[in-house]
Design an enzyme around this catalytic site. Structure first.
Site, PDB file in Angstrom:
ATOM      1  N   GLY A 149      -1.433   1.593  -9.594  1.00 29.18           N
ATOM      2  CA  GLY A 149      -2.118   2.593 -10.414  1.00 29.18           C
ATOM      3  C   GLY A 149      -1.484   3.962 -10.384  1.00 29.18           C
ATOM      4  O   GLY A 149      -2.032   4.916 -10.929  1.00 29.18           O
TER       5      GLY A 149
ATOM      6  N   GLY B 144      -0.915   3.371  -3.484  1.00 24.73           N
ATOM      7  CA  GLY B 144      -1.683   2.482  -2.612  1.00 24.73           C
ATOM      8  C   GLY B 144      -0.797   1.679  -1.654  1.00 24.73           C
ATOM      9  O   GLY B 144      -1.106   1.565  -0.461  1.00 24.73           O
ATOM     10  N   GLY B 145       0.279   1.129  -2.166  1.00 22.93           N
ATOM     11  CA  GLY B 145       1.196   0.362  -1.311  1.00 22.93           C
ATOM     12  C   GLY B 145       1.819   1.264  -0.254  1.00 22.93           C
ATOM     13  O   GLY B 145       1.929   0.886   0.921  1.00 22.93           O
TER      14      GLY B 145
ATOM     15  N   LYS C 182      -2.959   9.390  -3.336  1.00 25.49           N
ATOM     16  CA  LYS C 182      -2.437  10.707  -3.749  1.00 25.49           C
ATOM     17  C   LYS C 182      -2.498  10.841  -5.256  1.00 25.49           C
ATOM     18  O   LYS C 182      -2.531   9.850  -5.990  1.00 25.49           O
ATOM     19  CB  LYS C 182      -0.993  10.907  -3.284  1.00 25.49           C
ATOM     20  CG  LYS C 182       0.026   9.874  -3.789  1.00 25.49           C
ATOM     21  CD  LYS C 182       0.642  10.142  -5.145  1.00 25.49           C
ATOM     22  CE  LYS C 182       1.574   9.023  -5.592  1.00 25.49           C
ATOM     23  NZ  LYS C 182       1.914   8.992  -6.987  1.00 25.49           N
TER      24      LYS C 182
ATOM     25  N   ASP D 162       7.359   7.540  -1.549  1.00 27.16           N
ATOM     26  CA  ASP D 162       6.021   8.131  -1.410  1.00 27.16           C
ATOM     27  C   ASP D 162       5.409   7.900  -0.031  1.00 27.16           C
ATOM     28  O   ASP D 162       4.328   8.407   0.265  1.00 27.16           O
ATOM     29  CB  ASP D 162       5.051   7.537  -2.447  1.00 27.16           C
ATOM     30  CG  ASP D 162       5.340   8.010  -3.858  1.00 27.16           C
ATOM     31  OD1 ASP D 162       6.176   8.921  -4.028  1.00 27.16           O
ATOM     32  OD2 ASP D 162       4.717   7.473  -4.791  1.00 27.16           O
TER      33      ASP D 162
ATOM     34  N   VAL E   8      -4.594  -0.784  -7.352  1.00 29.63           N
ATOM     35  CA  VAL E   8      -3.253  -1.376  -7.153  1.00 29.63           C
ATOM     36  C   VAL E   8      -2.393  -1.103  -8.390  1.00 29.63           C
ATOM     37  O   VAL E   8      -2.862  -1.230  -9.527  1.00 29.63           O
ATOM     38  CB  VAL E   8      -3.368  -2.899  -6.912  1.00 29.63           C
ATOM     39  CG1 VAL E   8      -1.993  -3.536  -6.833  1.00 29.63           C
ATOM     40  CG2 VAL E   8      -4.133  -3.163  -5.620  1.00 29.63           C
TER      41      VAL E   8
HETATM   42  P1  ATP Z   1       3.298   4.681  -6.619  1.00 31.67           P
HETATM   43  O1  ATP Z   1       2.229   5.619  -7.020  1.00 31.67           O
HETATM   44  O2  ATP Z   1       3.827   4.929  -5.234  1.00 31.67           O
HETATM   45  O3  ATP Z   1       4.356   4.474  -7.642  1.00 31.67           O
HETATM   46  P2  ATP Z   1       1.489   2.577  -7.298  1.00 31.67           P
HETATM   47  O4  ATP Z   1       0.208   3.160  -6.824  1.00 31.67           O
HETATM   48  O5  ATP Z   1       1.809   2.648  -8.750  1.00 31.67           O
HETATM   49  O6  ATP Z   1       2.651   3.222  -6.448  1.00 31.67           O
HETATM   50  P3  ATP Z   1       1.080   0.301  -5.628  1.00 31.67           P
HETATM   51  O7  ATP Z   1      -0.404   0.084  -5.602  1.00 31.67           O
HETATM   52  O8  ATP Z   1       1.713   0.901  -4.466  1.00 31.67           O
HETATM   53  O9  ATP Z   1       1.520   1.075  -6.940  1.00 31.67           O
HETATM   54  O10 ATP Z   1       1.703  -1.125  -5.950  1.00 31.67           O
HETATM   55  C1  ATP Z   1       2.917  -1.330  -6.643  1.00 31.67           C
HETATM   56  C2  ATP Z   1       3.388  -2.762  -6.389  1.00 31.67           C
HETATM   57  O11 ATP Z   1       3.786  -2.836  -5.031  1.00 31.67           O
HETATM   58  C3  ATP Z   1       2.292  -3.806  -6.546  1.00 31.67           C
HETATM   59  O12 ATP Z   1       2.282  -4.334  -7.835  1.00 31.67           O
HETATM   60  C4  ATP Z   1       2.645  -4.850  -5.496  1.00 31.67           C
HETATM   61  O13 ATP Z   1       3.411  -5.895  -6.051  1.00 31.67           O
HETATM   62  C5  ATP Z   1       3.517  -4.129  -4.479  1.00 31.67           C
HETATM   63  N1  ATP Z   1       2.908  -3.945  -3.140  1.00 31.67           N
HETATM   64  C6  ATP Z   1       3.543  -4.105  -1.968  1.00 31.67           C
HETATM   65  N2  ATP Z   1       2.732  -3.843  -0.929  1.00 31.67           N
HETATM   66  C7  ATP Z   1       1.549  -3.490  -1.442  1.00 31.67           C
HETATM   67  C8  ATP Z   1       0.326  -3.096  -0.845  1.00 31.67           C
HETATM   68  N3  ATP Z   1       0.154  -3.039   0.471  1.00 31.67           N
HETATM   69  N4  ATP Z   1      -0.678  -2.765  -1.674  1.00 31.67           N
HETATM   70  C9  ATP Z   1      -0.497  -2.820  -3.011  1.00 31.67           C
HETATM   71  N5  ATP Z   1       0.628  -3.211  -3.622  1.00 31.67           N
HETATM   72  C10 ATP Z   1       1.661  -3.546  -2.851  1.00 31.67           C
END
Ligand code: ATP
Length: 303
Positions: free
Chosen positions: A98, A102-103, A10, A137, A96
């Site tokens: 980012g 992704g999580g 997203k 999210d 990741v």
């Molecule tokens: P958001 O945009 O929802 O704030 P994000 O995109 O910044 O999230 P994610 O890629 O979701 O960040 O990852 C944040 C942290 O979550 C990672 O550093 C990791 O330690 C943890 N994490 C837990 N499960 C996952 C997963 N399936 N994929 C990636 N990271 C994960």
């Protein structure tokens, strides 16, 4: 037998952040748009819960019980009084840490995949409840399209979108921790409050932005893009200013930090312009990679 679910990333086209609540969360007006960068989550019956991950960022993904996909499988299993005895494999294409959820995507994907594998037959509302428990999210990752999230961002209202929007995402080296970015946002605001008496307004969705989405008007959407976390992300990662400038001078209609960053998002007029801006971003040396994607796209789907 196994089940694979595909889930999109997203971008927040508006992220309005209220003051810190006593519980530490912030009230949000969060306009999500699902874009065509995907993770795939495959679940297969196994002796016990196990997570594996492939993709360029795989080494940054936790493979223990803290993985949101594992937590989703356990939450569904607990609700239906069964064991979460599955192998969860994540084919990861979403950057990741980012700011592209992704999580959360993997959590929603694992939930839908386990529901299909186990034949639990959970209702959509039940799945959305579990998503909201997993993270702010996660419900949007299940629903996709475009939506306005209020509360912590987890109460969703689906939004109509009158066209396809083209984007370029500049992926930065290293991640930014979402809690750290909110903390920095609170710190900067406290500074403004003490110095200039500026109070944090209630977060509200922008009427101009919702109209631009409904009309599929990229120029109007570009003018309305906003992210209250951007100043905090730039304060923690000053180099993002050069990435934003490089994309804007290459012809992007609008630019912003995606969510809590450090990915930056560039709205462009069409696919051709997307390629041009992506090439210019890579050539500028201000990002690790540039990805092209369009949205809205549907949320989690069983393949
Ligand atoms: P958001 O945009 O929802 O704030 P994000 O995109 O910044 O999230 P994610 O890629 O979701 O960040 O990852 C944040 C942290 O979550 C990672 O550093 C990791 O330690 C943890 N994490 C837990 N499960 C996952 C997963 N399936 N994929 C990636 N990271 C994960």
């Amino acid at each position: 037998m196994s089940v694979t679910v595909r889930v999109p990333a997203k971008v927040n086209v508006q992220l309005a952040v209220g003051g810190a609540r006593p519980d530490g969360f912030h009230d949000l007006a969060n306009v999500f748009l699902a874009v065509g960068l995907y993770d795939e989550v495959t679940v297969t019956p196994a002796d016990s819960l196990r997570v594996t991950c492939e993709g360029p960022d795989a080494s940054k993904v936790p493979l223990d019980r803290t993985n949101l996909a594992a937590r989703a499988a356990e939450a569904l299993a607990a609700r239906y009084g069964r064991r979460a005895d599955v192998h969860l494999h994540i084919a990861k294409d979403i950057p990741v840490a980012g700011g592209m959820a992704g999580g959360s995507a993997d959590g929603a994907g694992a939930l839908l995949a386990c529901d299909a594998l186990w034949g639990t037959g959970a209702s959509r509302d039940e799945l959305l409840d579990i998503c909201a428990e997993l993270g702010s999210d996660v419900p949007f990752s299940l629903v996709g399209g475009a939506a306005l999230g209020t509360g912590r961002g987890e109460k969703l209202r689906v939004l109509e979108v009158g066209g396809t929007f083209h984007w370029v995402f500049a992926v930065a080296d290293g991640g930014l921790s979402t809690p750290a970015v909110y903390g920095e946002c609170d710190r900067l605001r406290e500074f403004d409050r003490l110095r200039e008496g500026v109070e944090v307004p209630e977060p509200v969705a922008s009427g101009a932005l919702l109209r631009a989405l409904a009309e599929g008007d990229a120029v109007a959407l570009a003018a309305a893009l906003s992210n209250d976390l951007q100043a905090a992300a730039l304060s923690l990662r000053p180099s993002l200013a050069s990435t934003l400038a490089a994309g804007s001078s290459a012809g992007a209609l609008g630019a912003l930090v995606s969510g809590s960053g450090p990915t930056t998002a560039f709205l462009v007029s069409d696919e051709e312009s997307a390629r041009k801006v992506a090439d210019a971003l890579v050539a500028s040396g201000t990002c690790r990679a540039a990805r092209v994607a369009a949205g809205p796209v549907p949320g989690a789907v069983v393949l």
